[in-house]
Design a protein around this motif. Structure first.
Motif, PDB file in Angstrom:
ATOM      1  N   SER A   1     -10.123  -4.977  -1.460  1.00 58.11           N
ATOM      2  CA  SER A   1     -10.605  -3.616  -1.219  1.00 58.11           C
ATOM      3  C   SER A   1      -9.505  -2.721  -0.673  1.00 58.11           C
ATOM      4  N   LEU A   2      -8.337  -3.303  -0.320  1.00 57.13           N
ATOM      5  CA  LEU A   2      -7.267  -2.496   0.254  1.00 57.13           C
ATOM      6  C   LEU A   2      -6.675  -1.533  -0.767  1.00 57.13           C
ATOM      7  N   MET A   3      -6.363  -2.019  -1.989  1.00 50.70           N
ATOM      8  CA  MET A   3      -5.774  -1.131  -2.984  1.00 50.70           C
ATOM      9  C   MET A   3      -6.748  -0.036  -3.436  1.00 50.70           C
ATOM     10  N   PRO A   4      -8.037  -0.352  -3.663  1.00 46.75           N
ATOM     11  CA  PRO A   4      -8.977   0.752  -3.900  1.00 46.75           C
ATOM     12  C   PRO A   4      -9.065   1.715  -2.719  1.00 46.75           C
ATOM     13  N   LEU A   5      -8.916   1.175  -1.492  1.00 45.25           N
ATOM     14  CA  LEU A   5      -8.903   2.056  -0.327  1.00 45.25           C
ATOM     15  C   LEU A   5      -7.704   2.986  -0.372  1.00 45.25           C
TER      16      LEU A   5
ATOM     17  N   VAL B   1       9.619   7.786  -1.696  1.00 45.27           N
ATOM     18  CA  VAL B   1       9.386   7.020  -0.469  1.00 45.27           C
ATOM     19  C   VAL B   1       8.885   5.614  -0.795  1.00 45.27           C
ATOM     20  N   GLY B   2       7.921   5.518  -1.712  1.00 44.29           N
ATOM     21  CA  GLY B   2       7.381   4.207  -2.081  1.00 44.29           C
ATOM     22  C   GLY B   2       8.426   3.294  -2.687  1.00 44.29           C
ATOM     23  N   ILE B   3       9.287   3.830  -3.553  1.00 46.68           N
ATOM     24  CA  ILE B   3      10.334   3.013  -4.172  1.00 46.68           C
ATOM     25  C   ILE B   3      11.318   2.521  -3.121  1.00 46.68           C
ATOM     26  N   THR B   4      11.704   3.395  -2.193  1.00 44.78           N
ATOM     27  CA  THR B   4      12.653   3.006  -1.147  1.00 44.78           C
ATOM     28  C   THR B   4      12.086   1.909  -0.256  1.00 44.78           C
ATOM     29  N   VAL B   5      10.858   2.078   0.179  1.00 47.26           N
ATOM     30  CA  VAL B   5      10.227   1.059   1.024  1.00 47.26           C
ATOM     31  C   VAL B   5      10.082  -0.257   0.263  1.00 47.26           C
ATOM     32  N   GLY B   6       9.722  -0.175  -1.009  1.00 42.89           N
ATOM     33  CA  GLY B   6       9.572  -1.392  -1.804  1.00 42.89           C
ATOM     34  C   GLY B   6      10.870  -2.149  -1.966  1.00 42.89           C
ATOM     35  N   ILE B   7      11.949  -1.442  -2.227  1.00 36.52           N
ATOM     36  CA  ILE B   7      13.251  -2.109  -2.386  1.00 36.52           C
ATOM     37  C   ILE B   7      13.658  -2.820  -1.103  1.00 36.52           C
TER      38      ILE B   7
ATOM     39  N   ALA C   1       0.829  -1.207   0.000  1.00 33.26           N
ATOM     40  CA  ALA C   1       0.000   0.000   0.000  1.00 33.26           C
ATOM     41  C   ALA C   1       0.863   1.256   0.000  1.00 33.26           C
ATOM     42  N   ILE C   2       1.987   1.229   0.732  1.00 36.50           N
ATOM     43  CA  ILE C   2       2.889   2.385   0.737  1.00 36.50           C
ATOM     44  C   ILE C   2       3.472   2.602  -0.659  1.00 36.50           C
ATOM     45  N   CYS C   3       3.845   1.502  -1.308  1.00 38.06           N
ATOM     46  CA  CYS C   3       4.358   1.624  -2.680  1.00 38.06           C
ATOM     47  C   CYS C   3       3.298   2.184  -3.621  1.00 38.06           C
ATOM     48  N   ARG C   4       2.070   1.789  -3.430  1.00 40.63           N
ATOM     49  CA  ARG C   4       0.978   2.181  -4.321  1.00 40.63           C
ATOM     50  C   ARG C   4       0.495   3.601  -4.079  1.00 40.63           C
ATOM     51  N   PHE C   5       0.768   4.148  -2.887  1.00 40.93           N
ATOM     52  CA  PHE C   5       0.127   5.378  -2.447  1.00 40.93           C
ATOM     53  C   PHE C   5       0.426   6.564  -3.356  1.00 40.93           C
ATOM     54  N   ALA C   6       1.637   6.608  -3.936  1.00 41.87           N
ATOM     55  CA  ALA C   6       2.008   7.770  -4.748  1.00 41.87           C
ATOM     56  C   ALA C   6       1.237   7.838  -6.054  1.00 41.87           C
TER      57      ALA C   6
ATOM     58  N   ARG D   1       7.213  -9.961  -9.569  1.00 44.31           N
ATOM     59  CA  ARG D   1       6.287  -8.843  -9.335  1.00 44.31           C
ATOM     60  C   ARG D   1       7.017  -7.620  -8.785  1.00 44.31           C
ATOM     61  N   LYS D   2       7.968  -7.854  -7.907  1.00 47.83           N
ATOM     62  CA  LYS D   2       8.658  -6.735  -7.262  1.00 47.83           C
ATOM     63  C   LYS D   2       9.421  -5.868  -8.256  1.00 47.83           C
ATOM     64  N   PRO D   3      10.262  -6.427  -9.142  1.00 48.42           N
ATOM     65  CA  PRO D   3      10.946  -5.561 -10.113  1.00 48.42           C
ATOM     66  C   PRO D   3       9.982  -4.788 -11.005  1.00 48.42           C
ATOM     67  N   ALA D   4       8.893  -5.436 -11.417  1.00 54.04           N
ATOM     68  CA  ALA D   4       7.929  -4.756 -12.283  1.00 54.04           C
ATOM     69  C   ALA D   4       7.270  -3.583 -11.560  1.00 54.04           C
ATOM     70  N   ILE D   5       6.901  -3.773 -10.298  1.00 50.03           N
ATOM     71  CA  ILE D   5       6.263  -2.702  -9.528  1.00 50.03           C
ATOM     72  C   ILE D   5       7.220  -1.532  -9.338  1.00 50.03           C
ATOM     73  N   LEU D   6       8.463  -1.821  -8.982  1.00 54.28           N
ATOM     74  CA  LEU D   6       9.431  -0.754  -8.724  1.00 54.28           C
ATOM     75  C   LEU D   6       9.776   0.010  -9.995  1.00 54.28           C
ATOM     76  N   LEU D   7       9.913  -0.695 -11.110  1.00 54.41           N
ATOM     77  CA  LEU D   7      10.181  -0.008 -12.377  1.00 54.41           C
ATOM     78  C   LEU D   7       9.008   0.885 -12.776  1.00 54.41           C
ATOM     79  N   GLY D   8       7.787   0.397 -12.567  1.00 54.42           N
ATOM     80  CA  GLY D   8       6.615   1.214 -12.863  1.00 54.42           C
ATOM     81  C   GLY D   8       6.562   2.477 -12.030  1.00 54.42           C
ATOM     82  N   LEU D   9       6.908   2.369 -10.742  1.00 51.40           N
ATOM     83  CA  LEU D   9       6.921   3.551  -9.876  1.00 51.40           C
ATOM     84  C   LEU D   9       7.979   4.556 -10.319  1.00 51.40           C
TER      85      LEU D   9
END
Length: 646
Positions: free
Chosen positions: A146-150, A202-208, A21-26, A83-91
């Motif tokens: 419902s967490l990500m829509p939240l 912040v999201g990228i750092t926490v994700g890594i 959720a922290i990664c997604r928040f931005a 999944r992790k590399p794809a999410i971080l590259l997208g951010l």
């Protein structure tokens, strides 16, 4: 035969979902922060007022169109590389393109920035796949999905606030020429994007550092980001412990060490970083495996849902910013022209700050609905039932929206518009997670889920591209001809068509299944197969004793060779006190002999379970403790301390 025990409670992986959720928040901040100032920014590029809707829709559409082309490749990428590399590259891509958008000086540059932002981010489907792999159990899916829509709704609170409050901080008029302009006079819409880029960092750092890989074929690989995150966490904890010691907030070190086990696992074992070698990754799933009949219907529903909801969201700030019917603007058409009650064209005449304020209130209400109303209602009524109801209500909200401009005052217009917005908000918050769960449960296996969600991202992006593009173009045509109802009623017609395939959907079973049972249930099944459940149950009754089998006798001899407890204390030779004779020797019983003859059928796992129920605690005897049993000592060293003192 005893009654089945209750199943072990399944729980959400709160820690990993929070990190995700922290990664997604931005992303929602960056996406929603541009809506309050988008019409004004388009106007600053020299676009006439009547054409703003068309170009604003195009700027939104190119993002989704580029995302549609790259959705499937991003899904494939996540299936192969994780999944992790794809999410971080997208951010990281979205962070860079957000800055490029904020520093745009022309309409073509802004449109290119939006296209690059869409092409570089496939996180919509990848994050959905990650959540599905974290939480495969159907009863937990309404809360998990419902967490990500939240998170999106929470971001939708901050995004419009940031965009409305920070955009054009020096109030530069569109087309105004300034000598020696400062940074924010030259780039009046850069500040909101700089702030959202900080959230991305912040999201990228926490994700890594803390996000774990959920792709099964890569879970055994060493993740140096997690290693670094673990070391930083340990360093932080050690400093906090020193501070606590100095301030006397903790007990003394000697008292704490008494609670530590004798044998500590290695760091890699604690972190789960060194696992058994995994089997080689299977080949990517074929299109036939991914596209089942129900999956295709779900994708059609999802694409049409994205089409009309995104068109509504994009057109709403343009409609609010458009001159009011009663402002006397040449772009507004008062009601009743040519004797046609449906011929009118106007909005509310709001600036970007008030549009941001309305959007913030909208996000707050959406968050409350997402958090408190959606999970219990979805569990009670069912996912598919909720989706059907939402599909039927969407056309009504779009039909009513243009008539809010007919109210006499701006406050009344905004109030009525907000009421209609809340009806749409309620349906949208229910429809998106319900549709997501339906897509997930329509997959033939978890192996195809990443690719299926890649398709979902692409088809939804096509809908999000077509909706704003067509909606903005129709809005421009409508206001030029005096019919502001034209785009809204077009959305209503699309929503009616989108409701039809919803009634062909069948709710899938999901991937959690009911095969996970508790240890007690596994033990009873083992005993039932061996035909020994009655004998083991009798071990706790007076006049019975459990004797070791041949394999366990070999273990006893090995224990004696190490100086262990040997025959005094094994996994299964414990007896109740009632079963001992006066001289302390065990009383032989028919049950014991029968159990000894069938002892080979008992698994070691079930034997250990029986021992834990009936044996005396290790360390309370009068002989040496075997090194094999040392790892099973109590959590405190109180008993072993007294033992060594004897």
């Amino acid at each position: 035969m005893t009654a089945p025990k209750g199943r072990r409670e399944r729980k959400l992986p709160i820690q990993q979902l929070t990190i995700l959720a922290i990664c997604r928040f931005a992303e929602p901040i960056a996406s929603t922060s541009l809506f309050p100032y988008l019409p004004e920014m388009i106007e600053s590029f020299g676009v006439p007022q009547s054409d703003i809707g068309k170009w604003a829709g195009l700027a939104t559409a190119v993002f989704s169109l580029a995302q549609a082309f790259m959705g499937i490749p991003w899904g494939r990428f996540s299936d192969i590389y994780g999944r992790k590399p794809a999410i971080l590259l997208g951010l990281a891509s979205t962070m860079v393109t957000s800055l490029l958008w904020g520093f745009s000086r022309s309409l073509p540059m802004a449109i290119v920035a939006r296209a690059l932002a869409g092409a570089g981010n496939g996180n919509v489907g990848i994050i959905r796949t990650t959540v599905a792999e974290m939480v495969p159990f159907k009863e937990l899916q309404p809360r998990a999905f419902s967490l990500m829509p939240l998170v999106w709704n929470v971001g939708s609170i901050f995004g419009p606030t940031i965009g409305g409050a920070l955009a054009n901080p020096l109030n530069v008029e569109p087309g105004e020429r300034i000598q020696n302009p400062s940074l924010f006079e030259r780039f009046p819409y850069a500040l909101p994007n700089i702030v959202s880029s900080c959230f991305f960092a912040v999201g990228i750092t926490v994700g890594i550092l803390y996000l774990e890989e959920t792709l099964e074929t890569l879970q055994g690989h060493r993740d140096y980001g997690l290693v670094l995150g673990d070391k930083l966490s340990r360093l932080f904890k050690s400093h906090m412990m020193k501070i606590d010691d100095i301030l006397h907030f903790r007990k003394s070190k000697s008292a704490q060490t008494e609670t530590e086990p004798l044998l500590k696992p290695t760091q890699d074992e604690e972190n789960g970083l060194l696992l058994e070698a995994k089997e080689p990754a299977p080949p990517p799933p074929s299109i036939r495996e991914v596209m089942t009949k129900q999956s295709i219907i779900n994708l059609v529903v999802y694409a049409l849902l994205a089409m009309h909801t995104m068109a509504y969201d994009q057109l709403l700030p343009v409609y609010m910013q458009y001159p009011s019917l009663y402002s006397g603007s040449p772009y507004a058409t008062p009601p009743g022209s040519d004797g046609n009650p449906l011929k009118f064209a106007g909005g509310f005449g709001l600036d970007h700050f008030r549009i941001g304020l309305v959007s913030t209130c909208y996000g707050v209400c959406g968050m409350l609905i997402q958090f408190f109303i959606f999970p219990p209602v979805a569990r009670r009524l069912g996912i598919l039932y909720c989706l059907k109801w939402c599909a039927c209500v969407f056309p009504i909200t779009y039909f009513l929206m243009p008539f809010t401009a007919l109210l006499p005052t701006q406050k009344a217009q905004v109030g009525a518009c907000f009421a209609v917005m809340m009806l749409k908000c309620f349906c949208g918050i229910f429809a998106y997670p319900c549709s997501t769960i339906m897509i997930t449960n329509s997959a033939s296996s978890l192996r195809v889920l990443g690719t299926l969600n890649g398709f979902a991202t692409s088809v939804a992006a096509i809908g999000r591209a077509a909706g704003p593009a067509v909606g903005g173009y129709v809005f421009t045509i409508g206001v030029k001809r005096g019919y502001v109802i034209l785009p809204w009623w077009s959305f209503s017609a699309v929503a009616i068509v989108a409701a039809i395939p919803v009634f062909w959907l069948v709710e899938g079973e999901g991937f959690g299944g009911d095969d996970e049972v508790s240890d007690e249930e596994e033990e009873e099944e083992i005993l039932e197969v061996a035909g020994l459940e009655g004998e083991v149950e009798s071990a706790g009754k007076p006049g019975s004793i459990t004797l070791p089998d041949k394999h366990q006798t070999d273990e006893e001899e090995e224990e004696e060779a190490y100086g262990g407890v040997g025959g005094l204390l094994t996994r299964t030779n414990t007896a109740s006190s009632d079963a001992l004779t006066e001289d302390g020797s065990p009383e032989a019983t028919p049950t014991a002999s029968r159990h000894n003859s069938q002892g080979q059928a008992l698994s070691r796992r079930s034997s250990r379970r029986v021992m834990r129920r009936m044996s005396i605690p290790i360390g309370m005897g009068s002989q040496g403790i075997s090194r094999r049993f040392s790892s099973n000592l109590g959590q405190s060293l109180g008993s072993t301390g007294s033992f060594y003192g004897t």
